[in-house]
Design a protein around this motif. Structure first.
Motif, PDB file in Angstrom:
ATOM      1  N   UNK A   1      21.486  46.119 104.098  1.00  0.00           N
ATOM      2  CA  UNK A   1      21.058  45.134 103.102  1.00  0.00           C
ATOM      3  C   UNK A   1      20.826  45.794 101.751  1.00  0.00           C
ATOM      4  N   UNK A   2      20.204  47.004 101.806  1.00  0.00           N
ATOM      5  CA  UNK A   2      19.945  47.702 100.537  1.00  0.00           C
ATOM      6  C   UNK A   2      21.255  48.039  99.835  1.00  0.00           C
ATOM      7  N   UNK A   3      22.225  48.476 100.631  1.00  0.00           N
ATOM      8  CA  UNK A   3      23.532  48.796 100.046  1.00  0.00           C
ATOM      9  C   UNK A   3      24.129  47.530  99.428  1.00  0.00           C
ATOM     10  N   UNK A   4      24.046  46.424 100.196  1.00  0.00           N
ATOM     11  CA  UNK A   4      24.571  45.163  99.684  1.00  0.00           C
ATOM     12  C   UNK A   4      23.864  44.790  98.382  1.00  0.00           C
ATOM     13  N   UNK A   5      22.538  45.036  98.334  1.00  0.00           N
ATOM     14  CA  UNK A   5      21.798  44.668  97.126  1.00  0.00           C
ATOM     15  C   UNK A   5      22.350  45.398  95.911  1.00  0.00           C
ATOM     16  N   UNK A   6      22.690  46.685  96.103  1.00  0.00           N
ATOM     17  CA  UNK A   6      23.216  47.436  94.959  1.00  0.00           C
ATOM     18  C   UNK A   6      24.568  46.890  94.535  1.00  0.00           C
ATOM     19  N   UNK A   7      25.398  46.567  95.528  1.00  0.00           N
ATOM     20  CA  UNK A   7      26.711  46.008  95.201  1.00  0.00           C
ATOM     21  C   UNK A   7      26.524  44.701  94.432  1.00  0.00           C
ATOM     22  N   UNK A   8      25.622  43.853  94.943  1.00  0.00           N
ATOM     23  CA  UNK A   8      25.403  42.571  94.284  1.00  0.00           C
ATOM     24  C   UNK A   8      24.874  42.763  92.870  1.00  0.00           C
ATOM     25  N   UNK A   9      24.044  43.798  92.716  1.00  0.00           N
ATOM     26  CA  UNK A   9      23.510  44.074  91.385  1.00  0.00           C
ATOM     27  C   UNK A   9      24.632  44.433  90.418  1.00  0.00           C
ATOM     28  N   UNK A  10      25.533  45.300  90.913  1.00  0.00           N
ATOM     29  CA  UNK A  10      26.696  45.643  90.096  1.00  0.00           C
ATOM     30  C   UNK A  10      27.518  44.411  89.759  1.00  0.00           C
ATOM     31  N   UNK A  11      27.741  43.563  90.776  1.00  0.00           N
ATOM     32  CA  UNK A  11      28.534  42.354  90.567  1.00  0.00           C
ATOM     33  C   UNK A  11      27.865  41.452  89.529  1.00  0.00           C
ATOM     34  N   UNK A  12      26.522  41.330  89.619  1.00  0.00           N
ATOM     35  CA  UNK A  12      25.868  40.412  88.685  1.00  0.00           C
ATOM     36  C   UNK A  12      25.932  40.950  87.255  1.00  0.00           C
ATOM     37  N   UNK A  13      25.867  42.273  87.103  1.00  0.00           N
ATOM     38  CA  UNK A  13      26.009  42.837  85.752  1.00  0.00           C
ATOM     39  C   UNK A  13      27.421  42.569  85.217  1.00  0.00           C
TER      40      UNK A  13
END
Lengths: 306, 214
Positions: B96-108
């Protein structure tokens, strides 16, 4: 200008000696903080020094299964700690040996030291120490990327690859710095075998990481190991303080060193407080904690690149 | 003010990431409550120069509802259901933490594509809003307990609120109050539903509800 630069390097040399002299005091402060939290009077601040002096006067006992590696490890460890101390800047004073790319050197000097501790632990032939070595390696394999991502963030912010320039070039307050500092603090606790990761007081076999690796050392060797551990605390602490404590360029070098020292004391207090209010997390949860720190560091990196 | 806004936005992002990695339901509820407070603060800071009573009132109502009413309702549900933590989520906490970072990148990346005119110090608000929405959606999809999914719903609503605040600016008070009322009603209904699921099945895992289909 010339004299100022000379003064700065003089302070770099002084920092080496200050680090040598005061590093065990930080451990004393941590222990005292924990004692106060527990409602005890606690040991004197200088207790780590007494312990080390006592150990240096004793003789060492070596197991017959050990080889030269076991005897070399404490010396190599101390040498690595000294090398790391020479790179880290303190206050406005740059590190004694600062060069472009020294952050990689810094990380791997600590890595070399860990490597020697680990092979010395394996050298004793004790399954128990092997277990500690395995844990140490597992956790540091996860702590190291966090350290690198954190340092990479600072490098991106300042456009420099030398620890001294990076820290001198930072200007506060930046959101990235807070995130990096939080991530580095977790690494700091992990690398120094502090409580959420390892309990420095415990002698219960199953929970130990760092302590268990040095069980076979005695006398001066143990003194060296303890002293290098104190130096490691100082070195990583100086790195965090350098990143978090804002210092004006125009501040006199001695004053900036004073601030940095105050910062170190605060960091030792904070470590003591964390140790008093937190429990050691289960071994299975440690990777998760480090991953969270990594998430903070990567966030900071993404911020710094926007 | 820009510094305060930026700090609140960063904290908001941190609460998002914390939600990805927390298994204790009580902690999740508290984090969602903190998020509500941060949203209210961002709204107040963003309009600090132009003192508009309407915004202050709505932000305060939002804080009260998200920081006190929702946690109260949800904690009561936890007590009734007797669950403490999300034990086996569909996606583990490390992943989940890894996914959170990916999602953060995507949202930026995504917010960089949006043609929005923003004031100084607000460049991070849109990514934070999108990230918060992603967090809510992720909680709904990847967690098993009905309560975590309900928190996901609240978080998702938080994200939309933040997005609307920046992107649209002048939302009529009536609409905002209506949204808040909807959220309260939804959380209440979900609480009641969870109570019934719990009584019927002795747990609040939603994945087994699909076995009800004939």
């Amino acid at each position: 200008m010339e004299t100022e630069i000379i003064a700065m390097y003089a302070f770099s040399i002084i920092h080496m000696f200050v680090g040598f002299a005061l590093a065990p005091l930080m451990i004393g402060i941590v222990n005292r903080t924990k004692a106060v939290f527990a409602g005890r009077t606690g040991q004197p601040f200088l207790q780590p020094y007494y312990d080390m002096v006592k150990l240096l006067r004793k003789g060492a006992v070596y197991s017959r299964t050990t080889s030269w590696i076991f005897r070399a490890a404490p010396v190599v460890g101390l040498a690595c700690a000294v090398a790391a101390l020479a790179i880290v800047p303190f206050g406005n004073a740059p590190g004694l040996l600062s060069f472009e790319g020294d952050l990689v050197f810094f990380a791997y000097v600590l890595g070399l030291w860990r490597f020697f501790l680990v092979i010395a632990a394996l050298d004793t032939g004790s399954a128990f120490e092997g277990m500690g070595a395995s844990r140490e390696v597992q956790f540091s394999a996860m702590a190291e990327p966090v350290l690198f991502v954190g340092l990479a963030t600072v490098a991106t912010l300042t456009g420099s690859l030398s620890l001294s320039d990076m820290i001198a070039g930072l200007s506060l307050p930046l959101a990235e710095i807070v995130l990096v500092a939080a991530a580095l603090f977790v690494v700091f606790l992990c690398e120094n075998a502090r409580i959420p990761f390892d309990d420095p007081n415990t002698h219960l076999e199953l929970t130990m990481i760092h302590e268990v690796m040095v069980l076979d050392y005695s006398g001066p060797d143990l003194g060296f190991v303890l002293y290098s551990a104190a130096l490691k605390f100082w070195v990583l602490g100086a790195l965090i303080i350098g990143i978090t404590v804002p210092l004006d360029e125009g501040l006199p070098v001695w004053a900036s060193c004073g601030y940095a020292f105050l910062g170190m004391v605060m960091l030792a207090l904070l470590t003591g407080i964390v140790e008093s209010v937190m429990a050691r997390v289960r071994l299975l949860r440690v990777p998760q904690l480090l991953a969270a720190a990594g998430a903070l560091a990567i966030c900071a990196l993404i911020f710094s690149m926007r | 003010m820009e510094t305060y806004i930026e700090a609140s936005v960063i904290l908001l992002l941190l609460t998002d990431i914390a939600l990805f990695g927390t298994s204790r339901l009580y902690t999740c509820i508290t984090i969602a409550a903190v998020q509500g407070v941060l949203l209210g603060l961002i709204a107040l800071f963003a309009n600090a120069e132009t003192f508009i009573p309407r915004i202050i009132v709505i932000a305060s109502i939002g804080i009260v509802i998200k920081a006190f009413v929702f946690p109260y309702l949800l904690k009561r549900t936890i007590r009734q259901a007797g669950v403490q933590r999300e034990i086996q989520p569909f996606i583990g906490y490390l992943s989940s933490l890894v996914v959170s970072l990916v999602l953060f990148g995507v949202s930026i990346w995504f917010s960089a594509k949006l043609p929005l005119a923003l004031g100084a110090g607000r460049s991070m608000i849109i990514p934070a809003a999108i990230m918060t929405m992603f967090t809510g959606l992720f909680l709904i999809v990847a967690r098993r307990k009905a309560l975590t999914q309900c928190i996901g719903y609240i978080v998702c609503e938080n994200g939309m609120y933040l997005f609307g605040m920046v992107a649209v600016g002048e939302i009529p008070a009536l609409v905002e109050l209506g949204i808040l009322l909807d959220a309260v009603a939804a959380v209440t209904v979900m609480g009641v539903a969870m109570y019934h699921i719990n009584r019927e099945f002795d747990h609040i895992d939603t994945d087994r509800l699909s076995s009800l289909k004939g």
